[in-house]
Motif scaffolding. Structure first.
Motif, PDB file in Angstrom:
ATOM      1  N   SER A  11      76.990 114.443 -41.366  1.00 18.91           N
ATOM      2  CA  SER A  11      77.902 114.672 -40.243  1.00 18.91           C
ATOM      3  C   SER A  11      78.236 113.386 -39.503  1.00 18.91           C
ATOM      4  O   SER A  11      79.239 113.315 -38.788  1.00 18.91           O
ATOM      5  N   THR A  12      77.410 112.341 -39.687  1.00 19.92           N
ATOM      6  CA  THR A  12      77.678 111.057 -39.031  1.00 19.92           C
ATOM      7  C   THR A  12      78.442 110.090 -39.928  1.00 19.92           C
ATOM      8  O   THR A  12      78.661 108.941 -39.555  1.00 19.92           O
ATOM      9  N   GLY A  13      78.838 110.535 -41.118  1.00 16.90           N
ATOM     10  CA  GLY A  13      79.629 109.689 -41.994  1.00 16.90           C
ATOM     11  C   GLY A  13      78.830 108.827 -42.941  1.00 16.90           C
ATOM     12  O   GLY A  13      79.376 107.894 -43.541  1.00 16.90           O
ATOM     13  N   VAL A  14      77.533 109.129 -43.111  1.00 18.00           N
ATOM     14  CA  VAL A  14      76.705 108.381 -44.057  1.00 18.00           C
ATOM     15  C   VAL A  14      76.856 109.018 -45.433  1.00 18.00           C
ATOM     16  O   VAL A  14      76.473 110.169 -45.639  1.00 18.00           O
ATOM     17  N   ARG A  50      81.514 106.255 -42.981  1.00 15.64           N
ATOM     18  CA  ARG A  50      81.142 105.104 -42.169  1.00 15.64           C
ATOM     19  C   ARG A  50      80.290 104.077 -42.914  1.00 15.64           C
ATOM     20  O   ARG A  50      80.347 102.885 -42.639  1.00 15.64           O
ATOM     21  N   VAL A  51      79.449 104.557 -43.842  1.00 16.43           N
ATOM     22  CA  VAL A  51      78.571 103.657 -44.592  1.00 16.43           C
ATOM     23  C   VAL A  51      78.178 104.349 -45.900  1.00 16.43           C
ATOM     24  O   VAL A  51      78.034 105.566 -45.940  1.00 16.43           O
ATOM     25  N   PRO A  99      86.006  99.528 -48.123  1.00 22.88           N
ATOM     26  CA  PRO A  99      86.217  99.081 -46.742  1.00 22.88           C
ATOM     27  C   PRO A  99      85.062  99.357 -45.786  1.00 22.88           C
ATOM     28  O   PRO A  99      85.053  98.832 -44.673  1.00 22.88           O
ATOM     29  N   ILE A 100      84.093 100.180 -46.200  1.00 24.69           N
ATOM     30  CA  ILE A 100      82.940 100.445 -45.343  1.00 24.69           C
ATOM     31  C   ILE A 100      81.728  99.677 -45.862  1.00 24.69           C
ATOM     32  O   ILE A 100      81.690  99.285 -47.026  1.00 24.69           O
ATOM     33  N   ILE A 201      74.547  99.927 -38.311  1.00 24.84           N
ATOM     34  CA  ILE A 201      75.956  99.937 -38.708  1.00 24.84           C
ATOM     35  C   ILE A 201      76.749 100.975 -37.925  1.00 24.84           C
ATOM     36  O   ILE A 201      77.895 100.723 -37.505  1.00 24.84           O
ATOM     37  N   LEU A 202      76.161 102.155 -37.690  1.00 27.50           N
ATOM     38  CA  LEU A 202      76.869 103.217 -36.996  1.00 27.50           C
ATOM     39  C   LEU A 202      77.188 102.866 -35.548  1.00 27.50           C
ATOM     40  O   LEU A 202      78.041 103.515 -34.924  1.00 27.50           O
TER      41      LEU A 202
END
Length: 263
Positions: A11-14, A50-51, A99-100, A201-202
């Motif tokens: 949910s945090t984009g990992v 995100r990563v 890009p991440i 990173i976040l």
């Protein structure tokens, strides 16, 4: 549903991208190349990502190129082998230019193409059971497609040694060469290092992270001449006026967290 990789996003984009051919030590074949390339391309277009954490399943991170695929190539003509090599080259470039931020979570030995994947990642940490080897010349081959990324990461002196000797080298040696950044003493510490990088990173601006990656690629191996001075000045001017830079500075002055940071 992929047969060679597993991709999950939190949910945090990992994004966790896992090689899942443990029966052949996660060796790469033409199907994995295609599925990895398509998955990475989709990740690069996902604004919520995100990563990326790249890892393996089982005892190995990646045992290089699948021997059955190599055998098929040895019996095929130049055109077929050129297409195979070009597909691998596109995969590596897609990973290198993602890009991440990318983290290689090396859960075991990495051989040949496995080292190529690591060399395309921004950060790398390996388990104490890991070891590394580039055996291509022992097989009558050269690491032509992934070699440029390994040379950029380790330098030509190390490449001369390990491309030509094909000897194994340890996590400590890999860290000394710059191939990996950390080699903790336990798997638990490896996982914690990955988690620490992700947390850090976040908290950083997604736009700035992408811009920083492109900046590094742009200036690497270039002279610091008038053209570079102009290029870097343009990059600074652009990034300062971006909405995320304005939001980041405002949050800093208010001693608050910017919108992109985890709550």
């Amino acid at each position: 549903m992929s047969d060679t990789i597993d991709c999950q996003m939190s949910s945090t984009g990992v994004v966790t991208l896992r090689l899942i051919r443990p029966e052949v030590c996660n060796a790469i074949n033409e199907i994995m190349v295609a599925e990895l390339t398509a998955t990475l391309a989709a990740i690069s277009q996902n604004p919520d990502a995100r990563v990326l954490v790249l890892t393996g399943t089982g005892r190995f991170f990646c045992a290089g190129t699948d021997h059955q695929w190599m055998l098929k190539g040895s019996q095929a003509g130049p055109d077929h082998n050129f297409e195979d090599a070009l597909h691998i080259a596109h995969l590596l470039r897609t990973l290198d230019r993602l890009p991440i931020p990318t983290i290689a979570h090396i859960n075991g030995p990495a051989i040949g193409m496995g080292i190529g994947l690591i060399s395309c990642c921004d950060m790398a940490v390996c388990s104490p059971e890991s070891w590394f080897c580039i055996p291509d010349t022992r097989l009558g081959l050269i690491p032509a497609v992934f070699g440029p990324y390994v040379i950029n990461k380790m330098g030509s002196s190390a490449a001369r040694r390990y491309f030509l000797s094909t000897e194994r080298f340890s996590p400590a040696a890999a860290q000394g060469l710059g191939l990996i950044h950390e080699c903790p003493a336990s798997d638990e510490e490896v996982s914690e290092q990955v988690a620490q990088w992700v947390r850090t990173i976040l908290h950083n601006s997604p736009h700035a992270l992408t811009a920083a990656k492109r900046f590094i690629t742009s200036v690497e191996h270039r002279p610091i001449d008038d053209a570079m001075l102009s290029d870097t000045a343009h990059r600074m001017a652009h990034i300062r006026s971006h909405e995320e830079a304005q939001a980041g500075l405002d949050a800093y002055l208010r001693q608050a967290s910017p919108d992109w940071a985890p709550k």
